[in-house]
Design a protein around this motif. Sequence first.
Motif, PDB file in Angstrom:
ATOM      1  N   GLN A  98       0.699  18.127  31.162  1.00 17.43           N
ATOM      2  CA  GLN A  98       1.525  19.326  30.967  1.00 17.43           C
ATOM      3  C   GLN A  98       1.548  20.264  32.174  1.00 17.43           C
ATOM      4  O   GLN A  98       2.583  20.801  32.540  1.00 17.43           O
ATOM      5  CB  GLN A  98       1.059  20.092  29.721  1.00 17.43           C
ATOM      6  CG  GLN A  98       1.574  19.428  28.443  1.00 17.43           C
ATOM      7  CD  GLN A  98       1.107  20.132  27.184  1.00 17.43           C
ATOM      8  OE1 GLN A  98       0.350  21.085  27.254  1.00 17.43           O
ATOM      9  NE2 GLN A  98       1.565  19.648  26.050  1.00 17.43           N
ATOM     10  N   GLN A  99       0.372  20.445  32.795  1.00 12.81           N
ATOM     11  CA  GLN A  99       0.331  21.386  33.920  1.00 12.81           C
ATOM     12  C   GLN A  99       1.150  20.866  35.107  1.00 12.81           C
ATOM     13  O   GLN A  99       1.828  21.617  35.786  1.00 12.81           O
ATOM     14  CB  GLN A  99      -1.123  21.671  34.318  1.00 12.81           C
ATOM     15  CG  GLN A  99      -1.286  22.799  35.332  1.00 12.81           C
ATOM     16  CD  GLN A  99      -0.517  24.062  34.971  1.00 12.81           C
ATOM     17  OE1 GLN A  99      -0.407  24.449  33.808  1.00 12.81           O
ATOM     18  NE2 GLN A  99       0.056  24.712  35.992  1.00 12.81           N
ATOM     19  N   ALA A 100       1.075  19.552  35.344  1.00 12.50           N
ATOM     20  CA  ALA A 100       1.849  18.967  36.453  1.00 12.50           C
ATOM     21  C   ALA A 100       3.346  19.095  36.171  1.00 12.50           C
ATOM     22  O   ALA A 100       4.148  19.339  37.083  1.00 12.50           O
ATOM     23  CB  ALA A 100       1.467  17.508  36.657  1.00 12.50           C
ATOM     24  N   ILE A 101       3.722  18.934  34.906  1.00 10.74           N
ATOM     25  CA  ILE A 101       5.134  19.058  34.548  1.00 10.74           C
ATOM     26  C   ILE A 101       5.589  20.505  34.709  1.00 10.74           C
ATOM     27  O   ILE A 101       6.640  20.779  35.289  1.00 10.74           O
ATOM     28  CB  ILE A 101       5.377  18.558  33.101  1.00 10.74           C
ATOM     29  CG1 ILE A 101       5.147  17.043  33.046  1.00 10.74           C
ATOM     30  CG2 ILE A 101       6.781  18.913  32.624  1.00 10.74           C
ATOM     31  CD1 ILE A 101       5.158  16.454  31.653  1.00 10.74           C
ATOM     32  N   ARG A 102       4.758  21.422  34.223  1.00 16.04           N
ATOM     33  CA  ARG A 102       5.114  22.835  34.321  1.00 16.04           C
ATOM     34  C   ARG A 102       5.293  23.246  35.789  1.00 16.04           C
ATOM     35  O   ARG A 102       6.258  23.915  36.154  1.00 16.04           O
ATOM     36  CB  ARG A 102       4.027  23.695  33.675  1.00 16.04           C
ATOM     37  CG  ARG A 102       4.324  25.181  33.722  1.00 16.04           C
ATOM     38  CD  ARG A 102       3.236  26.007  33.028  1.00 16.04           C
ATOM     39  NE  ARG A 102       3.572  27.415  33.085  1.00 16.04           N
ATOM     40  CZ  ARG A 102       4.403  28.023  32.243  1.00 16.04           C
ATOM     41  NH1 ARG A 102       4.982  27.342  31.279  1.00 16.04           N
ATOM     42  NH2 ARG A 102       4.666  29.312  32.376  1.00 16.04           N
ATOM     43  N   PHE A 103       4.359  22.830  36.620  1.00 17.48           N
ATOM     44  CA  PHE A 103       4.402  23.238  38.032  1.00 17.48           C
ATOM     45  C   PHE A 103       5.600  22.631  38.758  1.00 17.48           C
ATOM     46  O   PHE A 103       6.364  23.331  39.420  1.00 17.48           O
ATOM     47  CB  PHE A 103       3.099  22.818  38.724  1.00 17.48           C
ATOM     48  CG  PHE A 103       3.029  23.210  40.171  1.00 17.48           C
ATOM     49  CD1 PHE A 103       2.901  24.547  40.542  1.00 17.48           C
ATOM     50  CD2 PHE A 103       3.087  22.250  41.170  1.00 17.48           C
ATOM     51  CE1 PHE A 103       2.833  24.907  41.887  1.00 17.48           C
ATOM     52  CE2 PHE A 103       3.021  22.612  42.512  1.00 17.48           C
ATOM     53  CZ  PHE A 103       2.895  23.939  42.865  1.00 17.48           C
ATOM     54  N   GLN A 134      -0.796  12.912  27.424  1.00 16.65           N
ATOM     55  CA  GLN A 134       0.363  13.825  27.345  1.00 16.65           C
ATOM     56  C   GLN A 134      -0.056  15.264  27.650  1.00 16.65           C
ATOM     57  O   GLN A 134       0.607  15.967  28.396  1.00 16.65           O
ATOM     58  CB  GLN A 134       0.990  13.769  25.947  1.00 16.65           C
ATOM     59  CG  GLN A 134       1.740  12.478  25.654  1.00 16.65           C
ATOM     60  CD  GLN A 134       2.220  12.438  24.206  1.00 16.65           C
ATOM     61  OE1 GLN A 134       2.766  13.407  23.696  1.00 16.65           O
ATOM     62  NE2 GLN A 134       2.008  11.321  23.542  1.00 16.65           N
ATOM     63  N   VAL A 135      -1.165  15.672  27.058  1.00  9.45           N
ATOM     64  CA  VAL A 135      -1.619  17.046  27.269  1.00  9.45           C
ATOM     65  C   VAL A 135      -2.064  17.250  28.725  1.00  9.45           C
ATOM     66  O   VAL A 135      -1.779  18.262  29.340  1.00  9.45           O
ATOM     67  CB  VAL A 135      -2.773  17.399  26.297  1.00  9.45           C
ATOM     68  CG1 VAL A 135      -3.359  18.768  26.618  1.00  9.45           C
ATOM     69  CG2 VAL A 135      -2.270  17.378  24.859  1.00  9.45           C
TER      70      VAL A 135
END
Lengths: 190, 231
Positions: free
Chosen positions: A39-44, A35-36
């Motif tokens: 996060q960066q892929a989701i944010r981007f 999950q952690v």
Amino acid sequence: MELHHSKHHQTYITNLNAALKKQAEAVHASDITTQVSLQQAIRFNAGGHINHSLFWQNLAPTSSSDAKLSAAPNLVKHIKTTWGDEDKFREAFKAALLGIQGSGWGWLVKTETGTEQRLSIVTTKDQDPPVGGEVPILGVDMWEHAYYLQYLNGKPAYVDNIWNVINWKTAEERYLGARADAFKVLKASI
Amino acid sequence: MSSSLLRSSALRSALRATAPATCTRAGLAGATFVRGKATLPDLPYDYGALEPNISGRIMELHHKKHHQTYVTSLNNFSEQMAEAKHKDDVKSQIALQPMINFHGGGHINHSLFWENLAPTSSGGGEPPTGALASAINDSYGSLESLKEKFNAALAGIQGSGWAWLVQDTQTGSISIKTYANQDPVVGQFRPILGIDAWEHAYYLDYENRKAEYFKAVWNVVNWKAAEARLK
């Protein structure tokens, strides 16, 4: 516009959905590490989706009455009290846009401090979205894909010409509305 | 054309750019505070020489406009930095650091990039030999495997940036690293081979199909120049 919408924006959506699917699986499996790491892929990719959705809405054909400053009487009044006049506002916005090092976005945002509403110009890097509590009023995409085929390295001309296609009606609505209103286009698309 | 000559000229101009001298004559109106100025290095090949992998149109804009702008801005901010140092104005010096990093980085990165590319007629795409070939095989198994991992790193850059094959100055080992925007490879790592992943590096030819650019660029990689950087 076609490449930008049908290819770039579409890719953010495709990648966002893939990342969200993996995240749902990781949540289901109580896999916190995964999950952690997602996060960066989701944010981007979510940022790319949010930013472009806001961007299309705050543009309008020059011939449209929405592209005239008169479509945003309240916002323009506030801009004038903040920056002195429209030209000074445009200059400040232009300086912020041209000061971005790499890919990113420039935004006119509204923030609320107590009972006071303030306007300010902010930039976000890459696809970081304006989700820190501010209301996005206008966004301008400063990724090279937004202007390179037409303006090449002449990005000051892109910035100058973007003012001809700003949808001031949308800007006024976002200015008068609450934060959730600015993002309602996203809800409609899900 | 000898690549060592070009290498030294690119490095020299990068070096000049990072070593602004303190002001020589205080009090002179409009005095120049920076002794040596960064200059745009000549390309070691014609603009069209990397076609069809990278078009002449891209190469010309990229070199003559983009790289030139980094050089001009670097000189401008170096001058301001020297002036701030002369005045012991620490706040201005700190405020100028990101500008030096960005424009100085842009100058260094592009200087290295031009040099680690070559037309196929001058050895572009020919596999590495010697120490670099051994290091690649030791770390990645094969050149093909390195390219795959390098392309995945390039594709994973979120925004503008570069991917580099670098050498760790402490251990001597090589690895792939990505850098945001124009952050240059400095400090612990030594640049061996850099690929520009800014959209201006490929957009006119490849539009949103950047994976095709990442695949094609290996046809014009100058592995000899890369090998000469390995220590």
